[in-house]
Design a protein around this motif. Structure first.
Motif, mmCIF file in Angstrom:
data_model
loop_
_atom_site.group_PDB
_atom_site.id
_atom_site.type_symbol
_atom_site.label_atom_id
_atom_site.label_comp_id
_atom_site.label_asym_id
_atom_site.label_seq_id
_atom_site.Cartn_x
_atom_site.Cartn_y
_atom_site.Cartn_z
ATOM 1 N N ASN A 6 0.844 -1.186 0.000
ATOM 2 C CA ASN A 6 0.000 0.000 0.000
ATOM 3 C C ASN A 6 0.878 1.234 0.000
ATOM 4 N N MET A 7 0.298 2.305 -0.477
ATOM 5 C CA MET A 7 1.026 3.569 -0.551
ATOM 6 C C MET A 7 0.070 4.738 -0.411
ATOM 7 N N GLU A 8 0.654 5.903 -0.171
ATOM 8 C CA GLU A 8 -0.104 7.140 -0.036
ATOM 9 C C GLU A 8 0.301 8.060 -1.179
ATOM 10 N N ILE A 9 -0.691 8.634 -1.835
ATOM 11 C CA ILE A 9 -0.445 9.556 -2.943
ATOM 12 C C ILE A 9 -1.059 10.901 -2.572
ATOM 13 N N LYS A 10 -0.260 11.968 -2.685
ATOM 14 C CA LYS A 10 -0.755 13.324 -2.453
ATOM 15 C C LYS A 10 -0.681 14.080 -3.767
ATOM 16 N N GLY A 11 -1.786 14.729 -4.128
ATOM 17 C CA GLY A 11 -1.778 15.473 -5.379
ATOM 18 C C GLY A 11 -3.105 16.139 -5.664
ATOM 19 N N LYS A 34 -2.422 14.015 -10.083
ATOM 20 C CA LYS A 34 -1.077 14.482 -10.431
ATOM 21 C C LYS A 34 -0.398 14.991 -9.167
ATOM 22 N N THR A 35 0.798 14.460 -8.885
ATOM 23 C CA THR A 35 1.510 14.848 -7.669
ATOM 24 C C THR A 35 2.105 16.243 -7.820
ATOM 25 N N ASN A 36 2.399 16.855 -6.678
ATOM 26 C CA ASN A 36 2.964 18.211 -6.649
ATOM 27 C C ASN A 36 4.459 18.138 -6.375
ATOM 28 N N GLU A 37 5.195 17.552 -7.270
ATOM 29 C CA GLU A 37 6.639 17.405 -7.109
ATOM 30 C C GLU A 37 7.330 18.091 -8.277
ATOM 31 N N GLU A 38 8.646 18.251 -8.167
ATOM 32 C CA GLU A 38 9.390 18.847 -9.272
ATOM 33 C C GLU A 38 9.174 18.047 -10.555
ATOM 34 N N TYR A 39 9.229 16.734 -10.435
ATOM 35 C CA TYR A 39 8.945 15.838 -11.555
ATOM 36 C C TYR A 39 7.639 15.112 -11.242
ATOM 37 N N SER A 40 6.534 15.776 -11.546
ATOM 38 C CA SER A 40 5.207 15.261 -11.194
ATOM 39 C C SER A 40 4.976 13.868 -11.757
ATOM 40 N N GLN A 41 4.225 13.091 -11.004
ATOM 41 C CA GLN A 41 3.782 11.775 -11.427
ATOM 42 C C GLN A 41 2.272 11.846 -11.620
ATOM 43 N N ILE A 42 1.752 11.065 -12.556
ATOM 44 C CA ILE A 42 0.310 11.020 -12.788
ATOM 45 C C ILE A 42 -0.157 9.581 -12.612
ATOM 46 N N PHE A 43 -1.176 9.402 -11.768
ATOM 47 C CA PHE A 43 -1.676 8.073 -11.432
ATOM 48 C C PHE A 43 -3.171 7.971 -11.701
ATOM 49 N N GLU A 44 -3.589 6.802 -12.164
ATOM 50 C CA GLU A 44 -5.009 6.480 -12.187
ATOM 51 C C GLU A 44 -5.291 5.685 -10.924
ATOM 52 N N VAL A 45 -6.283 6.134 -10.154
ATOM 53 C CA VAL A 45 -6.662 5.478 -8.904
ATOM 54 C C VAL A 45 -8.096 5.001 -9.045
ATOM 55 N N GLN A 46 -8.338 3.729 -8.728
ATOM 56 C CA GLN A 46 -9.671 3.132 -8.846
ATOM 57 C C GLN A 46 -10.376 3.084 -7.489
#
Length: 108
Positions: A6-11, A34-46
C-alpha cells in the motif's frame, strides 16, 4: 502468501471518470491524480464498489491524499498466448487536504 502493498499519494485531482458497471454487480470509478513534485507523477486510482461513495464530495482541482493498495495481475491472450501484466491502484481512504481554490473574475 504475498504482502499487500500500500502507498499514499498526495496530489491534485485532474479528472474524475464515470462509474463503470460490470457483471455480478461489480462497479468502479477512477480518478487521475497528479503529484505536486518537481517531476510530477500522474496516477489512475480506482474506487471499487462501496468506495465509489468517497468521490461524492470531491471535484477536479481538489488537493487530496489517497491511500491505495497496489494490486498486480497477469492475463494471457487466448489467441496469441502472450502474457500481459497489469498494476492497479485501489483506493481505501481519501482525504481532501484543503478546499479547491476557485478563481473568479470579479472587478474588486
Amino acid at each position: 502468501l504475498g504482502k499487500i502493498l500500500n502507498m499514499e499519494i498526495k496530489g491534485i485531482i485532474q479528472s474524475i471518470g464515470d462509474v463503470v458497471n460490470f457483471k455480478d454487480s461489480f462497479n468502479k470509478q477512477s480518478i487521475i491524480v497528479k503529484t505536486n513534485e518537481e517531476y510530477s507523477q500522474i496516477f489512475e486510482v480506482q474506487f471499487i464498489k462501496e468506495k465509489i461513495s468517497y468521490l461524492d464530495d470531491v471535484k477536479v482541482g481538489d488537493n487530496i491524499t489517497v491511500n491505495v493498495n497496489v494490486n498486480g495481475r497477469e492475463w494471457e491472450n487466448p489467441d496469441t498466448g502472450i502474457m500481459k501484466y497489469f498494476v492497479s491502484l485501489n483506493a481505501w481512504k481519501l482525504e481532501v487536504n484543503e478546499p479547491s481554490k476557485v478563481e473568479d473574475n470579479l472587478p474588486f
